[in-house]
Write a protein that holds these residues in place. Structure first.
Motif, PDB file in Angstrom:
ATOM      1  N   TYR A  28     -40.427  39.291 -23.795  1.00  0.00           N
ATOM      2  CA  TYR A  28     -40.673  40.736 -23.809  1.00  0.00           C
ATOM      3  C   TYR A  28     -41.476  41.143 -25.049  1.00  0.00           C
ATOM      4  CZ  TYR A  28     -36.778  40.400 -20.497  1.00  0.00           C
ATOM      5  OH  TYR A  28     -35.946  40.051 -19.450  1.00  0.00           O
ATOM      6  N   ASP A  29     -41.154  40.519 -26.169  1.00  0.00           N
ATOM      7  CA  ASP A  29     -41.895  40.816 -27.404  1.00  0.00           C
ATOM      8  C   ASP A  29     -43.361  40.396 -27.263  1.00  0.00           C
ATOM      9  OD1 ASP A  29     -39.612  41.805 -28.544  1.00  0.00           O
ATOM     10  OD2 ASP A  29     -39.129  39.964 -29.653  1.00  0.00           O
ATOM     11  N   LEU A  30     -43.599  39.245 -26.627  1.00  0.00           N
ATOM     12  CA  LEU A  30     -44.965  38.779 -26.404  1.00  0.00           C
ATOM     13  C   LEU A  30     -45.735  39.768 -25.529  1.00  0.00           C
ATOM     14  CD1 LEU A  30     -47.280  36.716 -26.472  1.00  0.00           C
ATOM     15  CD2 LEU A  30     -46.153  35.517 -24.570  1.00  0.00           C
ATOM     16  N   ILE A  31     -45.098  40.224 -24.462  1.00  0.00           N
ATOM     17  CA  ILE A  31     -45.756  41.192 -23.570  1.00  0.00           C
ATOM     18  C   ILE A  31     -46.069  42.487 -24.315  1.00  0.00           C
ATOM     19  CG2 ILE A  31     -45.438  42.624 -21.516  1.00  0.00           C
ATOM     20  CD1 ILE A  31     -43.827  40.339 -20.291  1.00  0.00           C
ATOM     21  N   ASP A  32     -45.143  42.936 -25.158  1.00  0.00           N
ATOM     22  CA  ASP A  32     -45.380  44.155 -25.950  1.00  0.00           C
ATOM     23  C   ASP A  32     -46.545  43.951 -26.927  1.00  0.00           C
ATOM     24  OD1 ASP A  32     -43.368  45.515 -24.678  1.00  0.00           O
ATOM     25  OD2 ASP A  32     -41.850  45.098 -26.214  1.00  0.00           O
ATOM     26  N   ASP A  33     -46.628  42.761 -27.512  1.00  0.00           N
ATOM     27  CA  ASP A  33     -47.731  42.474 -28.432  1.00  0.00           C
ATOM     28  C   ASP A  33     -49.066  42.515 -27.694  1.00  0.00           C
ATOM     29  OD1 ASP A  33     -45.954  42.165 -30.492  1.00  0.00           O
ATOM     30  OD2 ASP A  33     -45.966  39.961 -30.439  1.00  0.00           O
ATOM     31  N   ILE A  34     -49.087  41.978 -26.483  1.00  0.00           N
ATOM     32  CA  ILE A  34     -50.322  41.998 -25.680  1.00  0.00           C
ATOM     33  C   ILE A  34     -50.727  43.431 -25.383  1.00  0.00           C
ATOM     34  CG2 ILE A  34     -51.351  41.361 -23.479  1.00  0.00           C
ATOM     35  CD1 ILE A  34     -49.586  38.884 -23.449  1.00  0.00           C
ATOM     36  N   LYS A  35     -49.769  44.256 -24.994  1.00  0.00           N
ATOM     37  CA  LYS A  35     -50.073  45.660 -24.671  1.00  0.00           C
ATOM     38  C   LYS A  35     -50.569  46.408 -25.902  1.00  0.00           C
ATOM     39  CE  LYS A  35     -46.763  46.041 -20.841  1.00  0.00           C
ATOM     40  NZ  LYS A  35     -45.532  46.693 -20.347  1.00  0.00           N
ATOM     41  N   ASP A  36     -49.913  46.187 -27.031  1.00  0.00           N
ATOM     42  CA  ASP A  36     -50.342  46.855 -28.271  1.00  0.00           C
ATOM     43  C   ASP A  36     -51.766  46.448 -28.653  1.00  0.00           C
ATOM     44  OD1 ASP A  36     -47.875  48.067 -28.448  1.00  0.00           O
ATOM     45  OD2 ASP A  36     -47.050  46.626 -29.891  1.00  0.00           O
ATOM     46  N   THR A  37     -52.059  45.174 -28.488  1.00  0.00           N
ATOM     47  CA  THR A  37     -53.394  44.671 -28.829  1.00  0.00           C
ATOM     48  C   THR A  37     -54.443  45.221 -27.870  1.00  0.00           C
ATOM     49  OG1 THR A  37     -52.373  42.631 -29.648  1.00  0.00           O
ATOM     50  CG2 THR A  37     -54.755  42.593 -29.270  1.00  0.00           C
ATOM     51  N   MET A  38     -54.099  45.305 -26.589  1.00  0.00           N
ATOM     52  CA  MET A  38     -55.005  45.895 -25.602  1.00  0.00           C
ATOM     53  C   MET A  38     -55.326  47.342 -25.954  1.00  0.00           C
ATOM     54  SD  MET A  38     -53.360  44.411 -22.050  1.00  0.00           S
ATOM     55  CE  MET A  38     -54.247  45.610 -21.040  1.00  0.00           C
ATOM     56  N   GLN A  39     -54.292  48.100 -26.277  1.00  0.00           N
ATOM     57  CA  GLN A  39     -54.485  49.515 -26.587  1.00  0.00           C
ATOM     58  C   GLN A  39     -55.316  49.707 -27.850  1.00  0.00           C
ATOM     59  OE1 GLN A  39     -50.810  51.684 -26.818  1.00  0.00           O
ATOM     60  NE2 GLN A  39     -51.798  53.658 -27.101  1.00  0.00           N
ATOM     61  N   ALA A  40     -55.077  48.868 -28.847  1.00  0.00           N
ATOM     62  CA  ALA A  40     -55.804  48.991 -30.111  1.00  0.00           C
ATOM     63  C   ALA A  40     -57.275  48.639 -29.965  1.00  0.00           C
ATOM     64  CB  ALA A  40     -55.152  48.095 -31.160  1.00  0.00           C
ATOM     65  N   ASN A  41     -57.580  47.773 -28.994  1.00  0.00           N
ATOM     66  CA  ASN A  41     -58.962  47.321 -28.809  1.00  0.00           C
ATOM     67  C   ASN A  41     -59.605  47.892 -27.551  1.00  0.00           C
ATOM     68  OD1 ASN A  41     -59.514  44.968 -30.933  1.00  0.00           O
ATOM     69  ND2 ASN A  41     -57.383  44.801 -30.259  1.00  0.00           N
ATOM     70  N   ASP A  42     -58.931  48.843 -26.907  1.00  0.00           N
ATOM     71  CA  ASP A  42     -59.451  49.510 -25.713  1.00  0.00           C
ATOM     72  C   ASP A  42     -59.839  48.496 -24.635  1.00  0.00           C
ATOM     73  OD1 ASP A  42     -60.134  51.682 -24.128  1.00  0.00           O
ATOM     74  OD2 ASP A  42     -62.197  51.764 -24.863  1.00  0.00           O
ATOM     75  N   LEU A  43     -58.917  47.592 -24.312  1.00  0.00           N
ATOM     76  CA  LEU A  43     -59.142  46.566 -23.301  1.00  0.00           C
ATOM     77  C   LEU A  43     -58.287  46.852 -22.076  1.00  0.00           C
ATOM     78  CD1 LEU A  43     -59.025  43.410 -25.612  1.00  0.00           C
ATOM     79  CD2 LEU A  43     -61.059  44.572 -24.742  1.00  0.00           C
ATOM     80  N   ASN A  44     -58.773  46.406 -20.907  1.00  0.00           N
ATOM     81  CA  ASN A  44     -58.010  46.643 -19.678  1.00  0.00           C
ATOM     82  C   ASN A  44     -57.247  45.406 -19.218  1.00  0.00           C
ATOM     83  OD1 ASN A  44     -60.117  45.064 -18.837  1.00  0.00           O
ATOM     84  ND2 ASN A  44     -60.597  46.266 -17.016  1.00  0.00           N
ATOM     85  N   ALA A  45     -57.417  44.292 -19.921  1.00  0.00           N
ATOM     86  CA  ALA A  45     -56.691  43.072 -19.561  1.00  0.00           C
ATOM     87  C   ALA A  45     -56.724  42.107 -20.737  1.00  0.00           C
ATOM     88  CB  ALA A  45     -57.301  42.425 -18.324  1.00  0.00           C
ATOM     89  N   LEU A  46     -55.669  41.297 -20.830  1.00  0.00           N
ATOM     90  CA  LEU A  46     -55.594  40.319 -21.910  1.00  0.00           C
ATOM     91  C   LEU A  46     -54.621  39.217 -21.514  1.00  0.00           C
ATOM     92  CD1 LEU A  46     -57.038  40.293 -24.691  1.00  0.00           C
ATOM     93  CD2 LEU A  46     -54.907  41.097 -25.693  1.00  0.00           C
ATOM     94  N   ALA A  47     -54.997  37.994 -21.850  1.00  0.00           N
ATOM     95  CA  ALA A  47     -54.118  36.851 -21.629  1.00  0.00           C
ATOM     96  C   ALA A  47     -53.446  36.483 -22.944  1.00  0.00           C
ATOM     97  CB  ALA A  47     -54.915  35.664 -21.099  1.00  0.00           C
ATOM     98  N   VAL A  57     -49.132  34.050 -19.564  1.00  0.00           N
ATOM     99  CA  VAL A  57     -48.835  35.469 -19.376  1.00  0.00           C
ATOM    100  C   VAL A  57     -50.134  36.259 -19.382  1.00  0.00           C
ATOM    101  CG1 VAL A  57     -47.651  37.500 -20.279  1.00  0.00           C
ATOM    102  CG2 VAL A  57     -46.595  35.237 -20.491  1.00  0.00           C
ATOM    103  N   ILE A  58     -50.280  37.147 -18.407  1.00  0.00           N
ATOM    104  CA  ILE A  58     -51.431  38.040 -18.317  1.00  0.00           C
ATOM    105  C   ILE A  58     -50.919  39.462 -18.165  1.00  0.00           C
ATOM    106  CG2 ILE A  58     -53.447  38.724 -16.943  1.00  0.00           C
ATOM    107  CD1 ILE A  58     -53.616  35.830 -15.970  1.00  0.00           C
ATOM    108  N   VAL A  59     -51.562  40.388 -18.843  1.00  0.00           N
ATOM    109  CA  VAL A  59     -51.241  41.811 -18.679  1.00  0.00           C
ATOM    110  C   VAL A  59     -52.518  42.549 -18.307  1.00  0.00           C
ATOM    111  CG1 VAL A  59     -50.369  43.907 -19.764  1.00  0.00           C
ATOM    112  CG2 VAL A  59     -49.339  41.697 -20.330  1.00  0.00           C
ATOM    113  N   ILE A  60     -52.442  43.347 -17.241  1.00  0.00           N
ATOM    114  CA  ILE A  60     -53.600  44.112 -16.767  1.00  0.00           C
ATOM    115  C   ILE A  60     -53.216  45.590 -16.726  1.00  0.00           C
ATOM    116  CG2 ILE A  60     -55.178  44.509 -14.830  1.00  0.00           C
ATOM    117  CD1 ILE A  60     -54.824  41.576 -14.074  1.00  0.00           C
ATOM    118  N   LYS A  61     -54.097  46.437 -17.207  1.00  0.00           N
ATOM    119  CA  LYS A  61     -53.858  47.875 -17.217  1.00  0.00           C
ATOM    120  C   LYS A  61     -54.495  48.523 -16.004  1.00  0.00           C
ATOM    121  CE  LYS A  61     -54.196  51.927 -20.258  1.00  0.00           C
ATOM    122  NZ  LYS A  61     -54.690  52.417 -21.568  1.00  0.00           N
TER     123      LYS A  61
END
Length: 255
Positions: A28-47, A57-61
């Motif tokens: 869960y912490d890893l997923i939160d880190d991915i989301k925070d990094t996506m938001q900070a860099n204005d990205l719509n997806a990150l592995a 793990v992949i997160v897509i906005k």
């Protein structure tokens, strides 16, 4: 927590593609880190691989702001092919034409470890495929044709996406600047010759015109010098050898 995004030429790790076995707070912490990094860099997806984690793990906005969390993904069905122009945070500012499946069906697990299925096409399909590449320590370069890979390697070498061809043309746009320069030069020569046959009053006017022409020619030389280098970078096979020609031409015209 916002993490640093891995960028070329840094290689994150040789330990990649690690399936998630424990669906716990560490995940869960890893997923939160991915989301925070996506938001900070204005990205719509990150592995996860892109922030240095070996887990699959992949997160897509989504467009509505919600997130799709894809864990341990596997493409189980594919259909058709497309050739999109892709960009990625790993190669910032660069793009390339790849080859992807048009439609895919993905089997994955959610954060609770429950099996899920997702059918995707269009941009979503391409995004998922690109991020799955990262889970195995790869990137879109492996999806390029030989010709496109050579072109992309040229972009990497010169650090610009402006390169559109590996060939070396015989006619450049910068030549038009020289054409204008030579028109001004001929006009100045004619003015110089004419100065021997005009009155004193006309000579003063002619002198001012000549001064403007000289200043304009100097400005054209400066423009030519910098634009010629910019244009030369678009063609790998001739950009390195053209710098001498550019300097020589500028020096001759300036003289």
């Amino acid at each position: 927590m916002i993490k640093e995004i891995i960028k070329y030429p840094t290689t994150p790790s040789l330990e990649f593609g690690g399936n998630v076995r424990h669906f716990n707070q560490e995940l869960y912490d890893l997923i939160d880190d991915i989301k925070d990094t996506m938001q900070a860099n204005d990205l719509n997806a990150l592995a996860a691989f892109q922030i240095g984690s070996a887990y699959a793990v992949i997160v897509i906005k989504n467009e509505d702001g919600s997130y799709v969390e894809i864990i341990n993904p596997r493409i189980i069905k594919r259909e058709g092919t497309v050739e999109p122009i892709e960009t990625t945070a790993y190669f910032p500012g660069l793009s390339a034409k790849t080859k992807r499946y048009e439609k895919i069906k993905v089997m994955y697990e959610d954060r609770e470890g429950k099996q899920q299925f997702l059918e995707a096409d269009g941009d979503l399909s391409i995004t998922i495929q690109r991020k799955i590449d990262y889970l195995f320590g790869s990137n879109f370069r492996v999806r390029l044709s030989d010709e496109e890979r050579k072109l992309f390697d040229s972009k990497l070498e010169f650090g610009t996406d402006a390169i559109t061809d590996n060939g070396c043309p015989t006619v450049f746009k910068r030549d038009r600047i020289l054409q204008v320069f030579r028109v001004f030069f001929i006009s100045a020569i004619l003015g110089l010759i004419g100065s021997f046959f005009v009155s004193e009053e006309t000579l003063q006017t002619l002198t001012r015109v000549e001064n403007y022409l000289m200043a304009s020619m100097l400005g054209l030389i400066v423009i030519y010098f910098f634009y010629a280098q910019y244009e030369g970078k678009q063609y790998k096979n001739c950009s390195s050898c053209q710098i001498g020609n550019i300097i020589g031409t500028s020096a001759i015209e300036l003289t």
